[in-house]
Design a protein around this motif. Sequence first.
Motif, PDB file in Angstrom:
ATOM      1  N   VAL A  25       0.888  -1.150  -0.061  1.00  0.00           N
ATOM      2  CA  VAL A  25      -0.035  -0.007   0.035  1.00  0.00           C
ATOM      3  C   VAL A  25       0.905   1.259   0.112  1.00  0.00           C
ATOM      4  O   VAL A  25       0.718   2.287  -0.826  1.00  0.00           O
ATOM      5  N   VAL A  26       1.882   1.141   0.776  1.00  0.00           N
ATOM      6  CA  VAL A  26       3.040   2.297   0.845  1.00  0.00           C
ATOM      7  C   VAL A  26       3.448   2.763  -0.732  1.00  0.00           C
ATOM      8  O   VAL A  26       3.486   3.585  -1.179  1.00  0.00           O
ATOM      9  N   VAL A  27       3.835   1.606  -1.284  1.00  0.00           N
ATOM     10  CA  VAL A  27       4.268   1.733  -2.793  1.00  0.00           C
ATOM     11  C   VAL A  27       3.210   2.216  -3.691  1.00  0.00           C
ATOM     12  O   VAL A  27       3.603   3.274  -4.595  1.00  0.00           O
ATOM     13  N   ALA A  28       2.179   1.912  -3.478  1.00  0.00           N
ATOM     14  CA  ALA A  28       0.909   2.412  -4.360  1.00  0.00           C
ATOM     15  C   ALA A  28       0.438   3.636  -4.115  1.00  0.00           C
ATOM     16  O   ALA A  28       0.563   4.437  -4.888  1.00  0.00           O
ATOM     17  N   GLY A  29       0.578   4.041  -2.768  1.00  0.00           N
ATOM     18  CA  GLY A  29       0.487   5.376  -2.494  1.00  0.00           C
ATOM     19  C   GLY A  29       1.773   6.395  -2.862  1.00  0.00           C
ATOM     20  O   GLY A  29       1.028   7.444  -3.391  1.00  0.00           O
ATOM     21  N   LEU A  30       2.680   5.909  -2.820  1.00  0.00           N
ATOM     22  CA  LEU A  30       3.690   6.712  -3.286  1.00  0.00           C
ATOM     23  C   LEU A  30       3.761   7.115  -4.789  1.00  0.00           C
ATOM     24  O   LEU A  30       3.940   7.915  -5.422  1.00  0.00           O
ATOM     25  N   ALA A  31       3.112   5.838  -5.535  1.00  0.00           N
ATOM     26  CA  ALA A  31       3.171   5.955  -6.983  1.00  0.00           C
ATOM     27  C   ALA A  31       2.012   6.883  -7.518  1.00  0.00           C
ATOM     28  O   ALA A  31       2.212   7.726  -8.227  1.00  0.00           O
ATOM     29  N   VAL A  32       0.823   6.824  -6.538  1.00  0.00           N
ATOM     30  CA  VAL A  32      -0.207   7.616  -6.997  1.00  0.00           C
ATOM     31  C   VAL A  32       0.192   9.313  -6.607  1.00  0.00           C
ATOM     32  O   VAL A  32      -0.069  10.147  -7.227  1.00  0.00           O
ATOM     33  N   HIS A  33       0.828   9.452  -5.337  1.00  0.00           N
ATOM     34  CA  HIS A  33       1.544  10.731  -4.987  1.00  0.00           C
ATOM     35  C   HIS A  33       2.403  11.252  -6.148  1.00  0.00           C
ATOM     36  O   HIS A  33       2.438  12.416  -6.515  1.00  0.00           O
ATOM     37  N   LEU A  34       3.372  10.408  -6.623  1.00  0.00           N
ATOM     38  CA  LEU A  34       4.155  10.969  -7.395  1.00  0.00           C
ATOM     39  C   LEU A  34       3.711  11.035  -8.944  1.00  0.00           C
ATOM     40  O   LEU A  34       4.283  11.945  -9.557  1.00  0.00           O
ATOM     41  N   LEU A  35       2.905  10.029  -9.523  1.00  0.00           N
ATOM     42  CA  LEU A  35       2.314   9.924 -10.899  1.00  0.00           C
ATOM     43  C   LEU A  35       1.116  10.797 -11.040  1.00  0.00           C
ATOM     44  O   LEU A  35       0.775  10.888 -12.194  1.00  0.00           O
ATOM     45  N   GLY A  36       0.279  10.666 -10.131  1.00  0.00           N
ATOM     46  CA  GLY A  36      -0.973  11.136 -10.509  1.00  0.00           C
ATOM     47  C   GLY A  36      -1.153  12.423 -10.117  1.00  0.00           C
ATOM     48  O   GLY A  36      -0.195  13.129  -9.291  1.00  0.00           O
ATOM     49  N   SER A  37      -2.330  13.141 -10.533  1.00  0.00           N
ATOM     50  CA  SER A  37      -2.811  14.522 -10.274  1.00  0.00           C
ATOM     51  C   SER A  37      -4.171  14.610 -10.390  1.00  0.00           C
ATOM     52  O   SER A  37      -4.943  13.901 -10.983  1.00  0.00           O
ATOM     53  N   GLY A  38      -4.912  15.718  -9.571  1.00  0.00           N
ATOM     54  CA  GLY A  38      -6.207  16.037  -9.869  1.00  0.00           C
ATOM     55  C   GLY A  38      -7.087  15.320  -8.800  1.00  0.00           C
ATOM     56  O   GLY A  38      -6.374  14.729  -7.519  1.00  0.00           O
ATOM     57  N   PRO A  39      -8.192  15.483  -8.565  1.00  0.00           N
ATOM     58  CA  PRO A  39      -8.965  15.122  -7.669  1.00  0.00           C
ATOM     59  C   PRO A  39      -8.986  13.625  -7.584  1.00  0.00           C
ATOM     60  O   PRO A  39      -9.422  12.968  -6.193  1.00  0.00           O
ATOM     61  N   VAL A  40      -9.005  12.862  -8.643  1.00  0.00           N
ATOM     62  CA  VAL A  40      -9.209  11.422  -8.428  1.00  0.00           C
ATOM     63  C   VAL A  40      -7.977  10.788  -7.887  1.00  0.00           C
ATOM     64  O   VAL A  40      -7.927   9.932  -6.891  1.00  0.00           O
ATOM     65  N   ALA A  41      -6.658  11.405  -8.045  1.00  0.00           N
ATOM     66  CA  ALA A  41      -5.244  10.914  -7.444  1.00  0.00           C
ATOM     67  C   ALA A  41      -5.481  11.316  -5.766  1.00  0.00           C
ATOM     68  O   ALA A  41      -5.096  10.550  -5.030  1.00  0.00           O
ATOM     69  N   ASP A  42      -6.085  12.494  -5.498  1.00  0.00           N
ATOM     70  CA  ASP A  42      -6.019  12.885  -4.383  1.00  0.00           C
ATOM     71  C   ASP A  42      -6.879  11.890  -3.492  1.00  0.00           C
ATOM     72  O   ASP A  42      -6.516  11.466  -2.343  1.00  0.00           O
ATOM     73  N   PHE A  43      -8.265  11.595  -4.043  1.00  0.00           N
ATOM     74  CA  PHE A  43      -8.971  10.939  -3.447  1.00  0.00           C
ATOM     75  C   PHE A  43      -8.399   9.467  -3.173  1.00  0.00           C
ATOM     76  O   PHE A  43      -8.432   8.680  -2.141  1.00  0.00           O
ATOM     77  N   THR A  44      -7.876   8.845  -4.274  1.00  0.00           N
ATOM     78  CA  THR A  44      -6.984   7.594  -4.144  1.00  0.00           C
ATOM     79  C   THR A  44      -6.091   7.541  -3.085  1.00  0.00           C
ATOM     80  O   THR A  44      -6.093   6.664  -2.316  1.00  0.00           O
ATOM     81  N   GLY A  45      -5.321   8.499  -3.126  1.00  0.00           N
ATOM     82  CA  GLY A  45      -4.280   8.614  -2.179  1.00  0.00           C
ATOM     83  C   GLY A  45      -4.608   8.702  -0.508  1.00  0.00           C
ATOM     84  O   GLY A  45      -4.064   8.022   0.075  1.00  0.00           O
ATOM     85  N   ASP A  46      -5.927   9.411  -0.480  1.00  0.00           N
ATOM     86  CA  ASP A  46      -6.288   9.537   0.959  1.00  0.00           C
ATOM     87  C   ASP A  46      -7.025   8.364   1.288  1.00  0.00           C
ATOM     88  O   ASP A  46      -6.780   7.721   2.403  1.00  0.00           O
ATOM     89  N   ALA A  47      -7.583   7.624   0.338  1.00  0.00           N
ATOM     90  CA  ALA A  47      -8.182   6.374   0.790  1.00  0.00           C
ATOM     91  C   ALA A  47      -7.193   5.205   0.924  1.00  0.00           C
ATOM     92  O   ALA A  47      -7.050   4.518   1.958  1.00  0.00           O
ATOM     93  N   LEU A  48      -6.031   5.035   0.252  1.00  0.00           N
ATOM     94  CA  LEU A  48      -4.964   4.385   0.391  1.00  0.00           C
ATOM     95  C   LEU A  48      -4.254   4.728   1.747  1.00  0.00           C
ATOM     96  O   LEU A  48      -3.821   3.883   2.304  1.00  0.00           O
ATOM     97  N   TYR A  49      -4.195   5.876   2.194  1.00  0.00           N
ATOM     98  CA  TYR A  49      -3.690   6.452   3.404  1.00  0.00           C
ATOM     99  C   TYR A  49      -4.576   5.636   4.423  1.00  0.00           C
ATOM    100  O   TYR A  49      -3.905   5.077   5.581  1.00  0.00           O
ATOM    101  N   ALA A  50      -6.001   5.624   4.334  1.00  0.00           N
ATOM    102  CA  ALA A  50      -6.808   4.980   5.348  1.00  0.00           C
ATOM    103  C   ALA A  50      -6.564   3.588   5.518  1.00  0.00           C
ATOM    104  O   ALA A  50      -6.432   2.861   6.519  1.00  0.00           O
ATOM    105  N   VAL A  51      -6.203   3.057   4.178  1.00  0.00           N
ATOM    106  CA  VAL A  51      -6.141   1.456   4.231  1.00  0.00           C
ATOM    107  C   VAL A  51      -4.727   1.216   5.039  1.00  0.00           C
ATOM    108  O   VAL A  51      -4.528   0.210   5.543  1.00  0.00           O
ATOM    109  N   LEU A  52      -3.575   1.913   4.835  1.00  0.00           N
ATOM    110  CA  LEU A  52      -2.479   1.904   5.528  1.00  0.00           C
ATOM    111  C   LEU A  52      -2.618   1.765   6.973  1.00  0.00           C
ATOM    112  O   LEU A  52      -2.123   1.060   7.874  1.00  0.00           O
ATOM    113  N   VAL A  53      -3.635   3.055   7.475  1.00  0.00           N
ATOM    114  CA  VAL A  53      -3.845   3.042   8.717  1.00  0.00           C
ATOM    115  C   VAL A  53      -4.357   2.026   9.355  1.00  0.00           C
ATOM    116  O   VAL A  53      -4.218   1.230  10.592  1.00  0.00           O
ATOM    117  N   TYR A  54      -5.225   1.425   8.685  1.00  0.00           N
ATOM    118  CA  TYR A  54      -6.140  -0.059   8.937  1.00  0.00           C
ATOM    119  C   TYR A  54      -5.114  -0.983   9.281  1.00  0.00           C
ATOM    120  O   TYR A  54      -5.261  -1.562  10.029  1.00  0.00           O
TER     121      TYR A  54
END
Length: 139
Positions: A25-54
């Motif tokens: 999940v950390v790898v996926a989150g960093l990939a979204v953070h580094l490669l993505g942009s816009g609201p979909v990437a922001d939402f995805t990154g935040d959702a992955l953050y919650a998955v990591l906390v879980y």
Amino acid sequence: MQPSADRNTTVRTRRRRLLIAAALVVVAGLAVHLLGSGPVADFTGDALYAVLVYLVIAAVFARAASWAIGAATVVVCTLIELFQLTGLPGAWAEAFWPVRLVLGTGFDARDLIAYAVGAAAATVCDLILTRRSRARQAA
């Protein structure tokens, strides 16, 4: 009922799997953070953050019920988001940039929705995988 040694092995196996999932999940989150942009990437990154906390909470409290871990995840993520209202995470991120990845920098109420979605997805996946694992052990 499982003997104590079997339960301890099951807990160790669960923790190992949760930590492997957390690394992915950390790898996926960093990939979204580094490669993505816009609201979909922001939402995805935040959702992955919650998955990591879980996953972290589940690894620490490996015997806890999935619903309790999911609820704790929403509480922790909400508290972190509300902490951003103090301005401290933003100031700390200016001094040490990795803080931005852990605490964020500015409050956004939409993040709370992403956290709830991520926590719910992690809870459902954990419930499904736990039931499958128990069914295999019973067989």
